[in-house]
Write an enzyme that holds these catalytic residues in place. Sequence first.
Site, mmCIF file in Angstrom:
data_model
loop_
_atom_site.group_PDB
_atom_site.id
_atom_site.type_symbol
_atom_site.label_atom_id
_atom_site.label_comp_id
_atom_site.label_asym_id
_atom_site.label_seq_id
_atom_site.Cartn_x
_atom_site.Cartn_y
_atom_site.Cartn_z
ATOM 1 C CG HIS A 25 -1.897 -1.132 1.254
ATOM 2 N ND1 HIS A 25 -3.130 -0.867 0.772
ATOM 3 C CD2 HIS A 25 -1.591 -2.299 1.754
ATOM 4 C CE1 HIS A 25 -3.836 -1.960 1.049
ATOM 5 N NE2 HIS A 25 -3.074 -2.957 1.302
ATOM 6 C CB THR A 26 1.402 3.864 -2.561
ATOM 7 O OG1 THR A 26 1.813 2.872 -3.377
ATOM 8 C CG2 THR A 26 2.671 5.240 -2.698
ATOM 9 C CG MET A 27 1.047 3.430 3.662
ATOM 10 S SD MET A 27 -0.635 4.095 4.017
ATOM 11 C CE MET A 27 -1.429 2.522 3.439
ATOM 12 C CG ASN A 129 -1.437 -0.348 -3.434
ATOM 13 O OD1 ASN A 129 -0.722 0.408 -3.378
ATOM 14 N ND2 ASN A 129 -1.271 -1.567 -3.963
ATOM 15 N N PRO A 130 -3.007 3.563 -3.791
ATOM 16 C CG PRO A 130 -2.995 5.764 -2.719
ATOM 17 C CD PRO A 130 -3.223 4.081 -2.432
#
Lengths: 245, 234
Positions: A25-27, A129-130
């Site tokens: 997950h791109t945080m 998960n953008p």
Amino acid sequence: AVVSTQSGHYGRGKDEGTTVSPKKHTMQPIVTGTSVLGIRTKEGVVIAADTLGSYGSLARFRDIQRLMKVNDSTIIGGFGDYADFQFLMKLLRQQTIDDEVVGDGVYRDAPAIHNWLRCVLYNRRTKFNPLWNTIVVAGKNYGGEPYLGYVDKIGVAFEEKTVATGFGSYIALPMMRKAMDENPDMGVEEAKAVLKRCLRVLFYRDCRSLNRFQIGVVSAGETSISEPMSADTDWSIGANPSGYE
Amino acid sequence: SNFIIKQWYQRRVAITAGGFYTGGSIVCDLNCEKIHYIADNIYCCGAGTAADTEFTTRMVSSKMELLKLRTGREGRVISALRMLKQYLFRYQGYISAALVLGGVDVTGPALYTVYPHGSTDKLPYVTMGSGSLAAMSVFEDRYKLNMEEEEAKALVCDAIKAGIINDLGSGSNVDITVIRKGEVEVFRPYQVVCQKSQRQGDYTFPRGTTVVTNTTEMVPFSALQVTDEEVMEL
């Protein structure tokens, strides 16, 4: 290979032999690009971005390409995480190759690429998960009319005469809008001049910017991205003895 | 929130402000006064919490008048600056007043910004508030040293207009105050950017729209019978 989406789930029993991959997950964005600006004129679309990849507050990569020519009808500009932008560029490049391989002369125009990006970005956002980008899509449609679109990491997408991402939307967009209001029949050269003025002000005011940028043009005659160039800056007001009182 | 800007040109100071006060996302006051009087030669624009800017500037204005009486001299802009910053710093940013202070005194024209936490800046052109980036982009593009007064007024007006048009927290008109040595000129408004439009039609209902089905006579108060009554005392 069967992939488990549970982290730390080292399955025994019937799941024995399953490969496990971590949750992705791109945080937060890591290497980032700052503002991308775009103006759509009657002659064509002009888009600009600087060549800086920031690593937080470090000006780490000072010669990256944030404008990409997808095909003869479209140039895209990426703001935000550079790794995610490279991923999108890879997908788009492959797609362009696949289109050419079919050999029927059909290619994707700017609205099609804009729509494709919107679907991809919105889908990733829905899965939490953008792709941490804002993409500016500059190009022309099948009829040859200029097209300028914006897609966000949350899937917001629209088409406009003037478009800017990040800091550019606060600083450059008012200037671009005013220029368009005063001169709606602007040509490509005038639009380039407006963008250069905006990029100069952005260099003055955006901490994560660089005075080295590229300008892309999509018009009837050309679809190209310029060599990197710089704007003249005037720091003379800083020379006066000042202080804070 | 609202916003203001100021600019120093050719021995004078021009300050402008957009005329909007908001409460959340509602516009409370469409045409409020954001350029506050501190002294005859010193004015202050306030962005941030309206009450904070109003009362802080009033307090400093009062202190400047007392100082003027005590010293027998015209006040200086840096005195007001010191009072503002020492006051705001004491409140550690809880007084949300972002001010642009300008004036002309014996030392010449002066322009400062004061931030809510108490820091100050001394610059030839400044902007504060939610529309400050839009306004600052106009300044960075077109500011030159030693501008003429008309050129400066036009620039400062364009900067505020950039905020009014592009920022949702700003709106309405542009007010300008020009402070010169010995005189102050107030343009309120300098330019009307947003005007409430005229109603397109008459929305009043003509008499007889509602059909009267029944009428009852109201009993006049004088027709009521008054009876004397005694209430048992406890």
